[in-house]
Structure formats: structure tokens, C-alpha cells
Design a protein around this motif. Structure first.
Motif, mmCIF file in Angstrom:
data_model
loop_
_atom_site.group_PDB
_atom_site.id
_atom_site.type_symbol
_atom_site.label_atom_id
_atom_site.label_comp_id
_atom_site.label_asym_id
_atom_site.label_seq_id
_atom_site.Cartn_x
_atom_site.Cartn_y
_atom_site.Cartn_z
ATOM 1 N N ALA A 1 17.328 2.587 -13.524
ATOM 2 C CA ALA A 1 15.965 2.532 -14.061
ATOM 3 C C ALA A 1 15.213 1.400 -13.375
ATOM 4 C CB ALA A 1 15.998 2.308 -15.571
ATOM 5 N N ILE A 2 13.919 1.580 -13.232
ATOM 6 C CA ILE A 2 13.092 0.548 -12.612
ATOM 7 C C ILE A 2 12.811 -0.553 -13.636
ATOM 8 C CG2 ILE A 2 10.865 1.613 -13.146
ATOM 9 C CD1 ILE A 2 10.100 0.863 -10.168
ATOM 10 N N THR A 3 12.714 -1.771 -13.170
ATOM 11 C CA THR A 3 12.411 -2.916 -14.041
ATOM 12 C C THR A 3 10.897 -3.170 -14.023
ATOM 13 O OG1 THR A 3 12.600 -4.525 -12.251
ATOM 14 C CG2 THR A 3 14.635 -3.994 -13.471
ATOM 15 N N PRO A 4 10.412 -4.008 -14.927
ATOM 16 C CA PRO A 4 8.990 -4.387 -14.875
ATOM 17 C C PRO A 4 8.613 -5.009 -13.518
ATOM 18 C CG PRO A 4 9.879 -4.943 -17.014
ATOM 19 C CD PRO A 4 11.048 -4.507 -16.161
ATOM 20 N N LEU A 5 9.500 -5.803 -12.937
ATOM 21 C CA LEU A 5 9.240 -6.370 -11.618
ATOM 22 C C LEU A 5 9.128 -5.260 -10.570
ATOM 23 C CD1 LEU A 5 8.935 -8.868 -9.786
ATOM 24 C CD2 LEU A 5 11.450 -8.890 -9.594
ATOM 25 N N GLY A 6 10.018 -4.285 -10.650
ATOM 26 C CA GLY A 6 9.972 -3.148 -9.728
ATOM 27 C C GLY A 6 8.685 -2.356 -9.861
ATOM 28 N N LEU A 7 8.194 -2.215 -11.094
ATOM 29 C CA LEU A 7 6.926 -1.501 -11.312
ATOM 30 C C LEU A 7 5.756 -2.229 -10.663
ATOM 31 C CD1 LEU A 7 7.294 -0.253 -14.988
ATOM 32 C CD2 LEU A 7 7.170 1.148 -12.905
ATOM 33 N N THR A 8 5.786 -3.573 -10.654
ATOM 34 C CA THR A 8 4.697 -4.299 -9.987
ATOM 35 C C THR A 8 4.723 -4.022 -8.491
ATOM 36 O OG1 THR A 8 5.946 -6.367 -9.637
ATOM 37 C CG2 THR A 8 4.722 -6.163 -11.711
ATOM 38 N N LEU A 9 5.897 -3.872 -7.920
ATOM 39 C CA LEU A 9 6.000 -3.542 -6.501
ATOM 40 C C LEU A 9 5.502 -2.127 -6.237
ATOM 41 C CD1 LEU A 9 6.750 -4.134 -3.606
ATOM 42 C CD2 LEU A 9 9.152 -3.645 -4.195
ATOM 43 N N VAL A 10 5.847 -1.186 -7.108
ATOM 44 C CA VAL A 10 5.373 0.192 -6.941
ATOM 45 C C VAL A 10 3.850 0.236 -6.952
ATOM 46 C CG1 VAL A 10 5.268 2.483 -8.032
ATOM 47 C CG2 VAL A 10 7.463 1.308 -7.791
ATOM 48 N N GLU A 11 3.227 -0.522 -7.834
ATOM 49 C CA GLU A 11 1.760 -0.562 -7.868
ATOM 50 C C GLU A 11 1.191 -1.079 -6.552
ATOM 51 O OE1 GLU A 11 -0.390 0.781 -10.085
ATOM 52 O OE2 GLU A 11 1.480 1.616 -10.854
ATOM 53 N N ALA A 12 1.868 -2.048 -5.952
ATOM 54 C CA ALA A 12 1.419 -2.575 -4.659
ATOM 55 C C ALA A 12 1.673 -1.568 -3.533
ATOM 56 C CB ALA A 12 2.130 -3.892 -4.361
ATOM 57 N N LEU A 13 2.709 -0.744 -3.662
ATOM 58 C CA LEU A 13 3.055 0.223 -2.624
ATOM 59 C C LEU A 13 2.189 1.478 -2.658
ATOM 60 C CD1 LEU A 13 6.953 0.071 -2.851
ATOM 61 C CD2 LEU A 13 5.533 -0.774 -0.972
ATOM 62 N N LYS A 14 1.644 1.820 -3.810
ATOM 63 C CA LYS A 14 0.877 3.068 -3.934
ATOM 64 C C LYS A 14 -0.231 3.205 -2.899
ATOM 65 C CE LYS A 14 1.780 4.230 -8.751
ATOM 66 N NZ LYS A 14 1.206 4.348 -10.102
ATOM 67 N N PRO A 15 -1.065 2.167 -2.668
ATOM 68 C CA PRO A 15 -2.102 2.327 -1.643
ATOM 69 C C PRO A 15 -1.521 2.550 -0.239
ATOM 70 C CG PRO A 15 -2.601 0.460 -3.061
ATOM 71 C CD PRO A 15 -1.217 0.923 -3.397
ATOM 72 N N MET A 16 -0.401 1.910 0.074
ATOM 73 C CA MET A 16 0.228 2.090 1.373
ATOM 74 C C MET A 16 0.758 3.519 1.528
ATOM 75 S SD MET A 16 3.432 0.073 3.089
ATOM 76 C CE MET A 16 4.626 0.834 2.002
ATOM 77 N N ILE A 17 1.381 4.038 0.472
ATOM 78 C CA ILE A 17 1.901 5.400 0.507
ATOM 79 C C ILE A 17 0.749 6.387 0.644
ATOM 80 C CG2 ILE A 17 3.087 7.168 -0.863
ATOM 81 C CD1 ILE A 17 4.722 4.766 -2.067
ATOM 82 N N ASN A 18 -0.307 6.170 -0.109
ATOM 83 C CA ASN A 18 -1.481 7.033 -0.016
ATOM 84 C C ASN A 18 -2.065 7.007 1.393
ATOM 85 O OD1 ASN A 18 -3.631 8.718 -1.204
ATOM 86 N ND2 ASN A 18 -4.897 6.932 -0.734
ATOM 87 N N TRP A 19 -2.147 5.821 1.985
ATOM 88 C CA TRP A 19 -2.665 5.703 3.343
ATOM 89 C C TRP A 19 -1.798 6.512 4.304
ATOM 90 C CZ3 TRP A 19 -0.901 4.299 8.087
ATOM 91 C CH2 TRP A 19 -1.855 4.146 9.081
ATOM 92 N N ALA A 20 -0.481 6.370 4.209
ATOM 93 C CA ALA A 20 0.435 7.081 5.104
ATOM 94 C C ALA A 20 0.284 8.592 4.951
ATOM 95 C CB ALA A 20 1.875 6.653 4.836
ATOM 96 N N GLU A 21 0.170 9.058 3.711
ATOM 97 C CA GLU A 21 0.049 10.498 3.478
ATOM 98 C C GLU A 21 -1.287 11.054 3.956
ATOM 99 O OE1 GLU A 21 3.051 11.051 -0.322
ATOM 100 O OE2 GLU A 21 0.925 10.760 -0.722
ATOM 101 N N THR A 22 -2.357 10.288 3.837
ATOM 102 C CA THR A 22 -3.682 10.792 4.206
ATOM 103 C C THR A 22 -4.035 10.545 5.670
ATOM 104 O OG1 THR A 22 -4.768 8.759 3.461
ATOM 105 C CG2 THR A 22 -4.582 10.560 1.857
ATOM 106 N N GLN A 23 -3.369 9.620 6.330
ATOM 107 C CA GLN A 23 -3.703 9.294 7.720
ATOM 108 C C GLN A 23 -2.691 9.818 8.735
ATOM 109 O OE1 GLN A 23 -6.718 7.936 8.282
ATOM 110 N NE2 GLN A 23 -6.906 8.061 6.060
#
Length: 144
Positions: free
Chosen positions: A106-128
Motif C-alpha cells: 500500500a502507498i503511504t502518505p509520503l508516497g501519495l505526495t510524490l504521486v501528486e508531484a509526478l502526475k504533471p510529468m506523467i501527463n506531459w509524457a503522455e500528451t507530448q
């Protein structure tokens, strides 16, 4: 134990006070060759870490379910990455005394903060990706 090696001692907050981490150490300097932040950056930039954390953000999963969900990951790499991100405090591992033994991640609260930071990068990779593929083709054509 984290050392102050490679850490910036001059970093200040907006209030003018030195910025310290939860452990009382100065903020890292990723540009310093001996800064431990580089090790963390290497881990969080790893594709398997990114895929595992974003998968676990949807909810806890067992090892084999993770392996099925993340196409192309070997059992060894999955196990190794899970162990590393568990050590980093990004996921938890729960063992249930069943036959056979059941292990859930399971993801931890710390891991969730990283996922929030990664979402824009993942979106950029998928759209570009299409634009990057065009740039790669143009580069390759110019090199031929």
C-alpha cells in the motif's frame, strides 16, 4: 543516518531563517556530487518506481496483481523496487499469516505526495509523446 555532506548551509526560508528537514539537517543540494538527494532523485525518476506508486495510489495490491498490472516488469525488478521504496517510506508491506502467505503493498502518505508531484510529468509524457517522436524522427533523418 543522513549526513550533512553535500548539503547547502546557506538555504533560507522566506522568513530569512535557515531551512531544515524533519531531521534537523539543511536542505539538500542535488547539484553537489556527494549530496544524498541524488540517490533519492535517481529512485523517484525510475520508471518502475513511478509505475508502482501510481498503481498503488489507486489502492493496496498484492505482488502478483502488481506484476500483472505493470506489463514488462520482471519478478526480480518488481521485488527489488518494492523493497527499495518500502525502505524509503513510500509504501508499506503487510504480511498476512495465511496459507500460502499473503503480502499486500500500500502507498503511504509520503508516497501519495510524490504521486501528486509526478502526475504533471506523467501527463506531459503522455500528451507530448507524438511531438517527441517527430523530433526523434527528424533528428535520425538528419544523422543518416
Amino acid at each position: 543516518m543522513i549526513l550533512k555532506v553535500g548539503m547547502q548551509e546557506g538555504t533560507e526560508t522566506s522568513s530569512g531563517h535557515p531551512e531544515e528537514t524533519a531531521f534537523g539537517f539543511w536542505r539538500g543540494d542535488v547539484y553537489a556530487a556527494n549530496c544524498p538527494t541524488r540517490l533519492l532523485l535517481d529512485r523517484i525518476a525510475d520508471k518502475w518506481t513511478v509505475l508502482l506508486l501510481t498503481t498503488l495510489a489507486a489502492g493496496p495490491m498484492r505482488f502478483n496483481a502488481l506484476k500483472r498490472r505493470i506489463d514488462g516488469v520482471s519478478q526480480k525488478m518488481l521485488s527489488q523496487t518494492l523493497r527499495q521504496i518500502e525502505r524509503d517510506g513510500l509504501v508499506t508491506r503487510t504480511v498476512e499469516a495465511t496459507v500460502p502467505v499473503s503480502v499486500t503493498y500500500a502507498i503511504t502518505p509520503l508516497g501519495l505526495t510524490l504521486v501528486e508531484a509526478l502526475k504533471p510529468m506523467i501527463n506531459w509524457a503522455e500528451t507530448q509523446m507524438a511531438e517527441v517522436a517527430l523530433a526523434q524522427a527528424a533528428y535520425d533523418a538528419g544523422r543518416a
